[in-house]
Design a protein around this motif. Structure first.
Motif, PDB file in Angstrom:
ATOM      1  N   ASP A 706       2.624  -3.648 -14.116  1.00  0.00           N
ATOM      2  CA  ASP A 706       1.869  -3.794 -12.870  1.00  0.00           C
ATOM      3  C   ASP A 706       2.791  -3.556 -11.662  1.00  0.00           C
ATOM      4  O   ASP A 706       4.005  -3.824 -11.726  1.00  0.00           O
ATOM      5  N   THR A 707       2.211  -3.064 -10.571  1.00  0.00           N
ATOM      6  CA  THR A 707       2.957  -2.875  -9.320  1.00  0.00           C
ATOM      7  C   THR A 707       2.265  -3.674  -8.219  1.00  0.00           C
ATOM      8  O   THR A 707       1.057  -3.582  -8.060  1.00  0.00           O
ATOM      9  N   LEU A 708       3.055  -4.493  -7.484  1.00  0.00           N
ATOM     10  CA  LEU A 708       2.524  -5.322  -6.395  1.00  0.00           C
ATOM     11  C   LEU A 708       2.928  -4.703  -5.049  1.00  0.00           C
ATOM     12  O   LEU A 708       4.045  -4.193  -4.905  1.00  0.00           O
ATOM     13  N   TYR A 709       2.010  -4.762  -4.067  1.00  0.00           N
ATOM     14  CA  TYR A 709       2.298  -4.265  -2.718  1.00  0.00           C
ATOM     15  C   TYR A 709       1.854  -5.321  -1.702  1.00  0.00           C
ATOM     16  O   TYR A 709       0.696  -5.729  -1.682  1.00  0.00           O
ATOM     17  N   LEU A 710       2.824  -5.778  -0.847  1.00  0.00           N
ATOM     18  CA  LEU A 710       2.521  -6.686   0.260  1.00  0.00           C
ATOM     19  C   LEU A 710       2.766  -5.907   1.548  1.00  0.00           C
ATOM     20  O   LEU A 710       3.801  -5.228   1.682  1.00  0.00           O
ATOM     21  N   SER A 711       1.844  -6.008   2.512  1.00  0.00           N
ATOM     22  CA  SER A 711       1.937  -5.135   3.693  1.00  0.00           C
ATOM     23  C   SER A 711       1.474  -5.863   4.944  1.00  0.00           C
ATOM     24  O   SER A 711       0.563  -6.677   4.903  1.00  0.00           O
ATOM     25  N   SER A 712       2.132  -5.536   6.075  1.00  0.00           N
ATOM     26  CA  SER A 712       1.590  -5.923   7.386  1.00  0.00           C
ATOM     27  C   SER A 712       0.568  -4.871   7.806  1.00  0.00           C
ATOM     28  O   SER A 712       0.375  -3.881   7.103  1.00  0.00           O
ATOM     29  N   ASP A 713      -0.055  -5.064   8.978  1.00  0.00           N
ATOM     30  CA  ASP A 713      -1.123  -4.141   9.382  1.00  0.00           C
ATOM     31  C   ASP A 713      -0.629  -2.921  10.162  1.00  0.00           C
ATOM     32  O   ASP A 713      -1.408  -2.083  10.582  1.00  0.00           O
ATOM     33  N   GLY A 714       0.693  -2.786  10.344  1.00  0.00           N
ATOM     34  CA  GLY A 714       1.235  -1.715  11.177  1.00  0.00           C
ATOM     35  C   GLY A 714       0.963  -0.323  10.650  1.00  0.00           C
ATOM     36  O   GLY A 714       0.659   0.597  11.412  1.00  0.00           O
ATOM     37  N   PHE A 715       1.090  -0.149   9.321  1.00  0.00           N
ATOM     38  CA  PHE A 715       0.876   1.182   8.714  1.00  0.00           C
ATOM     39  C   PHE A 715      -0.579   1.598   8.891  1.00  0.00           C
ATOM     40  O   PHE A 715      -0.884   2.703   9.360  1.00  0.00           O
ATOM     41  N   ALA A 716      -1.540   0.718   8.512  1.00  0.00           N
ATOM     42  CA  ALA A 716      -2.973   1.053   8.555  1.00  0.00           C
ATOM     43  C   ALA A 716      -3.474   1.248   9.983  1.00  0.00           C
ATOM     44  O   ALA A 716      -4.398   2.037  10.212  1.00  0.00           O
ATOM     45  N   GLY A 720      -2.907   8.592  14.672  1.00  0.00           N
ATOM     46  CA  GLY A 720      -2.301   9.886  14.362  1.00  0.00           C
ATOM     47  C   GLY A 720      -3.327  10.844  13.792  1.00  0.00           C
ATOM     48  O   GLY A 720      -4.532  10.665  13.943  1.00  0.00           O
ATOM     49  N   GLY A 721      -2.850  11.876  13.079  1.00  0.00           N
ATOM     50  CA  GLY A 721      -3.739  12.880  12.503  1.00  0.00           C
ATOM     51  C   GLY A 721      -4.284  13.820  13.571  1.00  0.00           C
ATOM     52  O   GLY A 721      -3.908  13.756  14.750  1.00  0.00           O
ATOM     53  N   ASN A 722      -5.168  14.706  13.186  1.00  0.00           N
ATOM     54  CA  ASN A 722      -5.728  15.715  14.096  1.00  0.00           C
ATOM     55  C   ASN A 722      -6.551  15.090  15.208  1.00  0.00           C
ATOM     56  O   ASN A 722      -6.604  15.605  16.322  1.00  0.00           O
ATOM     57  N   ASP A 723      -7.230  13.938  14.913  1.00  0.00           N
ATOM     58  CA  ASP A 723      -8.152  13.331  15.887  1.00  0.00           C
ATOM     59  C   ASP A 723      -7.564  12.088  16.549  1.00  0.00           C
ATOM     60  O   ASP A 723      -8.277  11.365  17.236  1.00  0.00           O
ATOM     61  N   LYS A 725      -6.748   9.183  15.270  1.00  0.00           N
ATOM     62  CA  LYS A 725      -7.452   7.987  14.808  1.00  0.00           C
ATOM     63  C   LYS A 725      -6.518   7.116  13.977  1.00  0.00           C
ATOM     64  O   LYS A 725      -5.430   7.538  13.590  1.00  0.00           O
ATOM     65  N   LYS A 726      -6.986   5.876  13.651  1.00  0.00           N
ATOM     66  CA  LYS A 726      -6.180   4.988  12.824  1.00  0.00           C
ATOM     67  C   LYS A 726      -6.064   5.515  11.393  1.00  0.00           C
ATOM     68  O   LYS A 726      -6.977   6.165  10.886  1.00  0.00           O
ATOM     69  N   PHE A 727      -4.917   5.192  10.733  1.00  0.00           N
ATOM     70  CA  PHE A 727      -4.724   5.601   9.326  1.00  0.00           C
ATOM     71  C   PHE A 727      -5.719   4.892   8.415  1.00  0.00           C
ATOM     72  O   PHE A 727      -6.266   5.475   7.494  1.00  0.00           O
ATOM     73  N   SER A 730      -8.317   1.910   3.829  1.00  0.00           N
ATOM     74  CA  SER A 730      -8.856   2.660   2.696  1.00  0.00           C
ATOM     75  C   SER A 730      -7.924   3.796   2.305  1.00  0.00           C
ATOM     76  O   SER A 730      -7.650   4.032   1.122  1.00  0.00           O
ATOM     77  N   LYS A 731      -7.372   4.497   3.314  1.00  0.00           N
ATOM     78  CA  LYS A 731      -6.467   5.618   3.032  1.00  0.00           C
ATOM     79  C   LYS A 731      -5.121   5.099   2.506  1.00  0.00           C
ATOM     80  O   LYS A 731      -4.497   5.736   1.651  1.00  0.00           O
ATOM     81  N   LEU A 732      -4.678   3.926   2.999  1.00  0.00           N
ATOM     82  CA  LEU A 732      -3.441   3.329   2.507  1.00  0.00           C
ATOM     83  C   LEU A 732      -3.571   2.978   1.024  1.00  0.00           C
ATOM     84  O   LEU A 732      -2.667   3.242   0.222  1.00  0.00           O
ATOM     85  N   LYS A 733      -4.755   2.414   0.633  1.00  0.00           N
ATOM     86  CA  LYS A 733      -4.962   2.052  -0.785  1.00  0.00           C
ATOM     87  C   LYS A 733      -4.961   3.296  -1.661  1.00  0.00           C
ATOM     88  O   LYS A 733      -4.398   3.305  -2.755  1.00  0.00           O
ATOM     89  N   GLU A 734      -5.593   4.374  -1.181  1.00  0.00           N
ATOM     90  CA  GLU A 734      -5.594   5.626  -1.953  1.00  0.00           C
ATOM     91  C   GLU A 734      -4.166   6.152  -2.123  1.00  0.00           C
ATOM     92  O   GLU A 734      -3.798   6.637  -3.195  1.00  0.00           O
ATOM     93  N   LEU A 735      -3.349   6.047  -1.063  1.00  0.00           N
ATOM     94  CA  LEU A 735      -1.959   6.508  -1.130  1.00  0.00           C
ATOM     95  C   LEU A 735      -1.158   5.684  -2.127  1.00  0.00           C
ATOM     96  O   LEU A 735      -0.387   6.230  -2.922  1.00  0.00           O
TER      97      LEU A 735
END
Length: 775
Positions: A706-716, A720-723, A725-727, A730-735
């Motif tokens: 198993d792999t565990l991930y603990l995160s603050s809200d800064g990444f999400a 950025g991106g073309n528009d 908008k926020k990352f 949902s996109k963080l979980k897919e990554l």
């Protein structure tokens, strides 16, 4: 029923038919008489058109001959007459004849002539639409002709051309606000997008068509469009939506008693149920559809339904019933040379005989299926060759028509250009004369005015000299004052730079202190076998922190996001680390949630925060000081994980096993399925808050791998991106799902790369921390 009653019923039908035939014959004879009496004028053309329409379904060849005669006569009247009304009436009659001929040739699959007469209708419509009293009817005819050409290209599978003609027809229909034509063309456009595989566009236009059909309350159209929408959802494998719209279409078809439409929807519903292995419901719908098909004499669907029922019985291992229905279907297909059905149901019989241990019969029907497939392939090839020939001939005729029209346009444009040049020259000469006259007048006026000004200036100059002398003295005094101010500003700038450099040095030293409090690489390597830490402060010091320690058989670790970033956030993070180091040795703290309960007490006490109802609410409360945190305690012997969270979640990724938790699935490159489980924290911070419940202790049984991930809200939350908008989470979980099988150092590199690529040239808005741990 007695013999007399039967006899009189037959006699009644015979006389009724005689009367109808007599009436039809009387109408034709009457028109013939009028045509013979008419002089070659507008009346004769009108009567010829009516006679052609009468013969259309009795003697179609004669109808075509009469229509051509009508066009010939109307064209002669148009060219020879100087009367504008005669020209307009002749054009309208030609338009009607062309429309009739286009319909005839389309029905008889003579595609080139059908397109030719439709294009001729459009050409005449362009001429007539400039006449106000004819405009609306002419535009309606033009829209229908454009739509008819679209239908022809649709039949030829030339979808881009079909789409162009449908859009042109729709534009005109919307211009004259003809709801029926709008609905038809929107539906046709939806069909083309469906054929092209653009299902979302198809749905968009079907729903527009449905809205218009409802406005005109055309229930036949509504039922048809609902069925088309259901087919798109069926193609998207959205069976639930497909069934919903099939039933809507079916109910309206029943309401208007459209048996063909009822039958079609029942077949589609049965197919969906069969696909979902709801065989009883499928059989029920097939049976009702088969009864209707027999009633209306729909031979093709009778064959298809018998085959579908046979296939259904084969799936449920009722082979005797399956054989019976498949034999019926194949016999019907053979009698009509329905090659597609012969191939499908021969193949089904081959499978049936193979399952029931009859290899000879299985081989026989397999060969029959292959023969039908070869015939289909050959037929498709012939159709493709014919289609290409028709396209070539049609494009050749179109080019000739366009060349003739271009020639006429060139002559008209040349004449128009000559007139325009003459008019332009006259206007230029007139304009030059006016400009010359104005210039002479202006020069004279200016000369007089300048003479007057020179005399006035002479007097003013003397006065100005006196003023300039006094102003020079004043400027000298002001220059001395500015120099003194500049020297004072220079001294202030140097002082501010010293203060700024001092503050920056202090913050850098604070960073060193904060870094010393965070667990070092050596400490984390002793605690975890494999791990990574993505730690990106927004300013020099960070409001995020990560923390880990070992206590007996337990590993304790956390990621926290304190209020603010920079210096205030840095102070809060150092307090949080200190408090955790002080709380953990306490023997009364035996699970994750109690740790957070105790941490909240420390923070409230240290920051002197007070309750919501306290009259002396401090600035701390208004600033919402505190932290969001994900805290974990892992038993190294049993792999039992205790988690408590304040707003921040914990993500766990493992190979696919069904558990009752929120999860997100992805397929990795080595063809293994992985799932992400999200343990959500309580919706309250570690601080004074409206909600002050005890934190929830969640227990999760981990497994090796198993792999565990603990995160603050800064990444999400990063824009950025073309528009810009926020990352987003949902996109963080897919990554995280995508990278979880990589080594931990490569996971860190992938996360940093993704973050920097998303952020681009924008500023980082918050501290970013992600702790990844491999069990």
């Amino acid at each position: 029923m007695s013999f007399n009653k039967i006899f009189f019923a037959i006699l009644f039908i015979f006389f009724a038919l005689q009367i109808c035939f007599a009436q039809e014959k009387t109408a034709i004879d009457s028109l013939k008489t009028l045509i013979l009496k008419d002089s070659p004028d507008t009346n004769k053309i009108i009567h010829l058109n009516k006679l052609a329409l009468e013969y259309l379904y009795l003697n179609s060849d004669l109808s075509v001959t009469i229509s051509n005669e009508s066009i010939k006569l109307a064209t002669k009247l148009f060219t020879e007459s100087d009367n504008n009304n005669v020209k307009i009436t002749s054009s309208i009659n030609i338009l009607k004849s062309c429309y009739q001929l286009a319909s005839y040739y389309d029905y008889n699959n003579n595609i080139n002539l059908a397109i030719y007469f439709n294009l001729k209708s459009i050409f005449l419509s362009n001429y007539l639409q400039n006449i106000p009293e004819q405009n609306k009817n002419v535009l309606k005819s033009k829209s229908i002709a454009l739509s008819n050409i679209g239908n022809i290209y649709n039949q030829q599978s030339n979808f881009p051309k079909a789409l162009n003609y449908y859009f042109d027809a729709l534009k005109i229909a919307e211009e004259i606000n003809n709801k029926k034509l709008i609905t038809t063309n929107l539906g046709n456009i939806g069909i083309i997008y469906k054929y092209q595989g653009n299902l979302n566009k198809a749905l968009e236009y079907y729903f527009k068509a449905l809205e218009n059909a409802k406005k005109i309350n055309n229930k036949t159209k509504i039922s048809s469009i609902l069925g088309n929408i259901a087919i798109v959802f069926d193609n998207q494998n959205n069976n639930k939506k497909a069934l919903e719209y099939y039933f809507k279409a079916l109910n309206i078809a029943k309401e208007i008693n459209d048996k063909a439409c009822i039958e079609t929807n029942l077949i589609n519903i049965g197919s969906l149920y069969q696909e979902e292995k709801q065989y009883e419901k499928a059989l029920e719908n097939y049976s009702i559809a088969l009864k209707i098909a027999n009633e209306i004499g729909d031979n093709n669907n009778i064959i298809v339904l018998q085959g579908n029922i046979g296939s259904l019985y084969s799936s449920t291992k009722k082979y005797d019933y399956a054989k019976k229905y498949l034999d019926f279907a194949l016999t019907g297909a053979d009698s009509t040379n329905y090659l597609l059905a012969i191939q499908e149901f021969s193949d089904k019989l081959s499978e049936l005989y193979e399952k029931t241990g009859k290899p000879a019969l299985a081989l026989k029907y397999y060969k029959k299926a292959m023969q039908a497939k070869d015939s289909l392939f050959s037929e498709d090839k012939n159709q493709e060759i014919t289609r290409k020939e028709m396209n070539f001939e049609f494009e050749k005729k179109q080019s000739a028509i366009k060349a003739e029209q271009d020639k006429k346009d060139a002559v008209a444009n040349a004449k128009k250009n000559r007139q325009q040049i003459i008019l332009t020259l006259v206007m230029c000469l007139l304009l030059l004369f006016i400009i010359f006259t104005l210039l002479v007048y202006k020069t004279l006026k200016t000369t007089r005015k300048q003479k007057q000004i020179i005399e006035e200036q002479k007097f003013i100059v003397d006065e100005k000299n006196c003023e300039l002398n006094s102003q020079n003295e004043e400027i000298s005094a002001q220059r001395d004052e500015i120099e003194a101010q500049r020297e004072s500003l220079y001294l202030q700038k140097n002082e501010l730079e010293k203060i700024h450099n001092g503050l920056k040095s202090s913050i850098r030293y604070a960073k060193q202190i904060q870094t010393a409090l965070l667990p070092s690489h050596e400490t984390l390597s002793n605690i975890f076998n494999e791990y990574f830490v993505l730690f990106k402060p927004c300013d020099i010091v960070s409001g995020d922190f990560y923390w880990a320690t070992k206590r007996n058989d337990w590993i304790l670790f956390a990621v926290a996001d304190c209020t603010g970033h920079g210096v205030p956030g840095g102070f809060m993070s150092m307090l949080g680390i200190s408090f955790l180091n002080e709380i953990i040795p306490n023997d009364n703290i035996n699970n994750a949630s109690k740790t957070l309960d105790e941490l909240r007490k420390y923070i409230i006490r240290s920051l002197k925060q007070k309750g919501i109802n306290d009259e002396n609410i401090t600035t701390s409360l208004n600033m919402k000081d505190g932290m969001d945190i994900a805290f974990c305690a892992l038993n190294t012997k049993t792999l039992e994980l205790h988690y408590a969270g304040a707003n921040n979640p914990l993500y766990i990724v493992r190979k696919s096993i069904k558990l009752e938790s929120e999860k997100l699935k992805v397929k990795s490159e080595n063809d293994q399925n992985f799932e992400l489980y999200e343990l959500k924290g309580d919706k309250m911070p570690v601080a004074i808050h409206i909600r002050m419940d005890n934190f929830t202790n969640q227990i999760f049984q981990l497994e090796y791998g198993d792999t565990l991930y603990l995160s603050s809200d800064g990444f999400a939350d990063q824009f950025g991106g073309n528009d810009s908008k926020k990352f987003k989470y949902s996109k963080l979980k897919e990554l995280l799902l995508k990278i979880n099988q990589l080594p931990m150092e490569k996971q860190l590199l992938e996360l940093e790369t993704a973050f920097n690529k998303w952020k681009g040239n924008l500023n980082q808005i918050d501290d970013v921390t992600i702790l990844g741990i491999k069990i």
